[in-house]
Design an enzyme around this catalytic site. Structure first.
Site, PDB file in Angstrom:
ATOM      1  N   TYR A  13      17.261   9.068  -3.317  1.00 43.72           N
ATOM      2  CA  TYR A  13      15.726   8.576  -3.636  1.00 43.72           C
ATOM      3  C   TYR A  13      15.786   7.924  -4.847  1.00 43.72           C
ATOM      4  O   TYR A  13      15.341   6.902  -5.219  1.00 43.72           O
ATOM      5  CB  TYR A  13      14.881   9.698  -3.365  1.00 43.72           C
ATOM      6  CG  TYR A  13      13.305   9.330  -3.497  1.00 43.72           C
ATOM      7  CD1 TYR A  13      12.534   9.258  -2.367  1.00 43.72           C
ATOM      8  CD2 TYR A  13      12.843   9.455  -4.723  1.00 43.72           C
ATOM      9  CE1 TYR A  13      11.326   8.924  -2.594  1.00 43.72           C
ATOM     10  CE2 TYR A  13      11.312   9.152  -4.809  1.00 43.72           C
ATOM     11  CZ  TYR A  13      10.716   8.730  -3.536  1.00 43.72           C
ATOM     12  OH  TYR A  13       9.167   8.479  -3.854  1.00 43.72           O
ATOM     13  N   HIS A  41       5.580   4.618  -9.095  1.00 42.03           N
ATOM     14  CA  HIS A  41       6.514   3.789  -8.671  1.00 42.03           C
ATOM     15  C   HIS A  41       5.842   2.407  -8.695  1.00 42.03           C
ATOM     16  O   HIS A  41       6.693   1.156  -8.612  1.00 42.03           O
ATOM     17  CB  HIS A  41       6.821   3.937  -7.389  1.00 42.03           C
ATOM     18  CG  HIS A  41       7.529   3.112  -6.528  1.00 42.03           C
ATOM     19  ND1 HIS A  41       7.247   2.900  -5.029  1.00 42.03           N
ATOM     20  CD2 HIS A  41       8.637   2.338  -6.780  1.00 42.03           C
ATOM     21  CE1 HIS A  41       7.893   1.779  -4.541  1.00 42.03           C
ATOM     22  NE2 HIS A  41       9.016   1.349  -5.509  1.00 42.03           N
ATOM     23  N   ASP A  43       2.187   3.838   2.237  1.00 41.54           N
ATOM     24  CA  ASP A  43       2.728   5.121   2.913  1.00 41.54           C
ATOM     25  C   ASP A  43       1.733   6.445   2.387  1.00 41.54           C
ATOM     26  O   ASP A  43       1.872   7.525   2.934  1.00 41.54           O
ATOM     27  CB  ASP A  43       4.209   5.337   2.445  1.00 41.54           C
ATOM     28  CG  ASP A  43       4.732   5.329   1.046  1.00 41.54           C
ATOM     29  OD1 ASP A  43       4.017   4.470   0.331  1.00 41.54           O
ATOM     30  OD2 ASP A  43       5.614   5.799   0.639  1.00 41.54           O
ATOM     31  N   HIS A  57       6.641  12.808  -1.442  1.00 39.50           N
ATOM     32  CA  HIS A  57       7.554  12.695  -0.266  1.00 39.50           C
ATOM     33  C   HIS A  57       8.477  14.039  -0.113  1.00 39.50           C
ATOM     34  O   HIS A  57       9.193  14.380  -1.162  1.00 39.50           O
ATOM     35  CB  HIS A  57       8.732  11.596  -0.291  1.00 39.50           C
ATOM     36  CG  HIS A  57       7.853  10.285  -0.128  1.00 39.50           C
ATOM     37  ND1 HIS A  57       7.351   9.917   1.014  1.00 39.50           N
ATOM     38  CD2 HIS A  57       7.659   9.270  -0.850  1.00 39.50           C
ATOM     39  CE1 HIS A  57       6.893   8.635   1.077  1.00 39.50           C
ATOM     40  NE2 HIS A  57       6.869   8.400  -0.504  1.00 39.50           N
ATOM     41  N   HIS A  88      -1.300   6.861  -5.856  1.00 43.34           N
ATOM     42  CA  HIS A  88      -0.563   5.460  -5.863  1.00 43.34           C
ATOM     43  C   HIS A  88      -1.196   4.980  -4.363  1.00 43.34           C
ATOM     44  O   HIS A  88      -1.213   5.345  -3.458  1.00 43.34           O
ATOM     45  CB  HIS A  88       0.883   6.143  -5.584  1.00 43.34           C
ATOM     46  CG  HIS A  88       2.017   4.850  -5.288  1.00 43.34           C
ATOM     47  ND1 HIS A  88       1.835   3.637  -5.835  1.00 43.34           N
ATOM     48  CD2 HIS A  88       3.101   5.082  -4.703  1.00 43.34           C
ATOM     49  CE1 HIS A  88       3.025   3.001  -5.393  1.00 43.34           C
ATOM     50  NE2 HIS A  88       3.629   3.957  -4.675  1.00 43.34           N
ATOM     51  N   ASP A 121       5.132   9.568  -6.135  1.00 34.30           N
ATOM     52  CA  ASP A 121       6.593   9.087  -5.805  1.00 34.30           C
ATOM     53  C   ASP A 121       7.706  10.011  -6.356  1.00 34.30           C
ATOM     54  O   ASP A 121       8.725  10.314  -6.065  1.00 34.30           O
ATOM     55  CB  ASP A 121       6.967   7.887  -5.922  1.00 34.30           C
ATOM     56  CG  ASP A 121       6.333   6.914  -4.614  1.00 34.30           C
ATOM     57  OD1 ASP A 121       6.208   7.733  -3.488  1.00 34.30           O
ATOM     58  OD2 ASP A 121       6.089   5.740  -4.628  1.00 34.30           O
ATOM     59  N   HIS A 161      11.258   0.408   4.540  1.00 35.93           N
ATOM     60  CA  HIS A 161      11.302  -0.837   4.134  1.00 35.93           C
ATOM     61  C   HIS A 161      12.941  -1.115   3.422  1.00 35.93           C
ATOM     62  O   HIS A 161      13.145  -1.554   2.311  1.00 35.93           O
ATOM     63  CB  HIS A 161      10.211  -1.262   2.753  1.00 35.93           C
ATOM     64  CG  HIS A 161      10.239  -0.123   1.685  1.00 35.93           C
ATOM     65  ND1 HIS A 161      11.356   0.179   1.011  1.00 35.93           N
ATOM     66  CD2 HIS A 161       9.043   0.242   0.847  1.00 35.93           C
ATOM     67  CE1 HIS A 161      11.004   0.856   0.033  1.00 35.93           C
ATOM     68  NE2 HIS A 161       9.564   0.995   0.040  1.00 35.93           N
ATOM     69  N   GLU A 165       0.520   2.316  -2.767  1.00 39.16           N
ATOM     70  CA  GLU A 165       1.490   1.929  -1.802  1.00 39.16           C
ATOM     71  C   GLU A 165       0.893   2.710  -0.432  1.00 39.16           C
ATOM     72  O   GLU A 165       0.671   3.896  -0.211  1.00 39.16           O
ATOM     73  CB  GLU A 165       2.935   2.179  -2.153  1.00 39.16           C
ATOM     74  CG  GLU A 165       3.831   1.491  -0.934  1.00 39.16           C
ATOM     75  CD  GLU A 165       5.304   1.522  -1.506  1.00 39.16           C
ATOM     76  OE1 GLU A 165       5.644   2.264  -2.594  1.00 39.16           O
ATOM     77  OE2 GLU A 165       6.000   0.624  -1.113  1.00 39.16           O
TER      78      GLU A 165
END
Ligand code: FEO
Length: 394
Positions: free
Chosen positions: A191, A144, A82, A224, A78, A163, A24, A80
């Site tokens: 990051y 996040h 991903d 991640h 989370h 995250d 993104h 989001e």
């Protein structure tokens, strides 16, 4: 697949996205991973899923350890996409699973994927017994997204903070003691700068809250990149420094150029900074890109921004940079501006207006040069570099 164990009965079942280069807008030149963890006990829990395109790979990884139908809980730290966009696929195979999320996570799951799920919401301090192991939840809003939470495996002392503490780094290794430390910290910094810098005050408070809980942390397993197992305190310390705005005697010069005039000015400023034995980075936006620039700014004390005038205003890449930087709210930097123009000017004025609107500390005077900088203009640029360096060293 070679099975990766964090401890006995806790497996990494995530996927490596080797080829993603644009996450993104964040340039992920080393790819990324979407980490998911399978905890096998009397009850089986899957912590997080992965990006939808990899749902079959996640399913295959789970199948190598357990029949997905035996999953009792899917922890969604989370929402989001991903981390959650494989949820509908996994739920089809884990028909008896209850999804565990924060209240805002529960709302977000319904808003993303519909209400056809069995979801139990949890709040900070709630625990879920799996058998020998206990999961404890800590809400972590804005780390996040508002829905974010951490999952802590009490008996194994493993924090799964989604995250937070992550890196966009695709590797065949999974643990910090298996890869180059410099690469790991560089990606962790990139990051933090590009994903979490805006939330610095919340990060400081959340880390303090976790410390006050007195929970020992043997391992940090983010969603991640690499898992921190050799010395998790290293990344906690780095986060405390970054969120406190700890910076170096370093100046980042960010600019763009049309016919080379602003480039000449940038180089003269850089020489002025370097003459004071202060670290300087010279980054042309169309060469370096926003992800790298913001990472360099994270630990710099000053940012010097240059633009040629185009259509009575700043060059478009500078507008993009300043919008991005204003959104991330870098703490405690000194900002200075320069540029070139052909007839009317306007770039420096409009950049300074944006900086003031963002409440950035602005050094004055700025420098604006007509057409091509002459020797005396370049001398002024050199002196500007000297002044900025002296100011941050003071
Ligand atoms: Fe990796 Fe905020 O998602």
């Amino acid at each position: 697949m070679v099975q990766t164990k964090l401890t006995e009965n806790i497996h990494w079942v995530g996927v490596v996205d080797w080829n993603i280069r644009d996450f993104h807008g964040y340039i992920t030149h080393r790819g990324t991973t979407y980490n998911a963890y399978l905890i096998s006990d009397e009850k089986t829990a899957l912590v997080d899923t992965v990006k939808h395109a990899f749902s079959n790979e996640l399913l295959r990884n789970i199948c190598e350890i357990v029949d997905p139908a035996k999953i009792d809980y899917i922890i969604v730290n989370h929402v989001e996409m991903d981390h959650s966009s494989s949820l509908p696929v996994i739920v089809k195979h884990a028909k008896n699973a209850t999804i565990i999320a924060s209240q805002r996570g529960k709302d977000a799951i319904i808003e993303h994927y519909g209400a056809d799920f069995k979801i139990q919401s949890v709040k900070t301090g709630d625990e879920l017994k799996l058998g020998k192991r206990t999961l404890r939840f800590v809400e972590a809003p804005m780390l996040h997204w508002p829905d974010s939470m951490f999952t802590y495996v009490v008996e194994d002392k493993i924090l799964m903070p989604n995250d937070a503490f992550g890196q966009h780094l695709a590797t065949s290794e999974r643990f910090d003691d298996e890869i180059d430390e410099h690469v790991l910290m560089e990606e962790a910094k990139t990051y933090y700068a590009n994903i979490l810098m805006l939330f610095a005050p919340l990060i400081t408070r959340k880390i303090q809250e976790v410390v006050q809980m007195g929970i020992p942390i043997a391992m940090i397993a983010p969603s991640h990149g690499i898992i921190w197992r050799s010395d998790p305190s290293k990344i906690i310390k780095a986060y405390l420094d970054w969120s406190a705005g700890v910076s170096k005697n370093k100046v980042v010069i960010v600019y763009d150029t049309m016919w080379g005039s602003t480039d000449k000015m940038a180089r003269a400023i850089a020489e002025g900074v370097a003459s004071q034995e202060v670290d300087v980075k010279l980054l042309k936006l169309r060469a370096a890109g926003l992800t790298e620039v913001v990472t360099e700014i994270l630990d710099a004390k000053a940012v010097v921004v240059g633009s040629p005038t185009l259509n009575n205003g700043m060059f478009p890449t500078l507008g993009s940079f300043l919008t991005y930087a204003m959104g991330l709210k870098p703490k405690g930097k000194l900002w200075s501006f320069f540029g070139s123009y052909g007839w009317g000017g306007g770039a420096v004025k409009s950049m300074m207006e944006m900086a003031r609107k963002a409440s950035f500390e602005v050094h004055e005077p700025s420098i604006e040069v007509k057409y091509i900088p002459k020797q005396e203009d370049l001398k002024k640029c050199f002196e500007l570099g000297q002044q900025i360096a002296a100011k941050i060293k003071a």
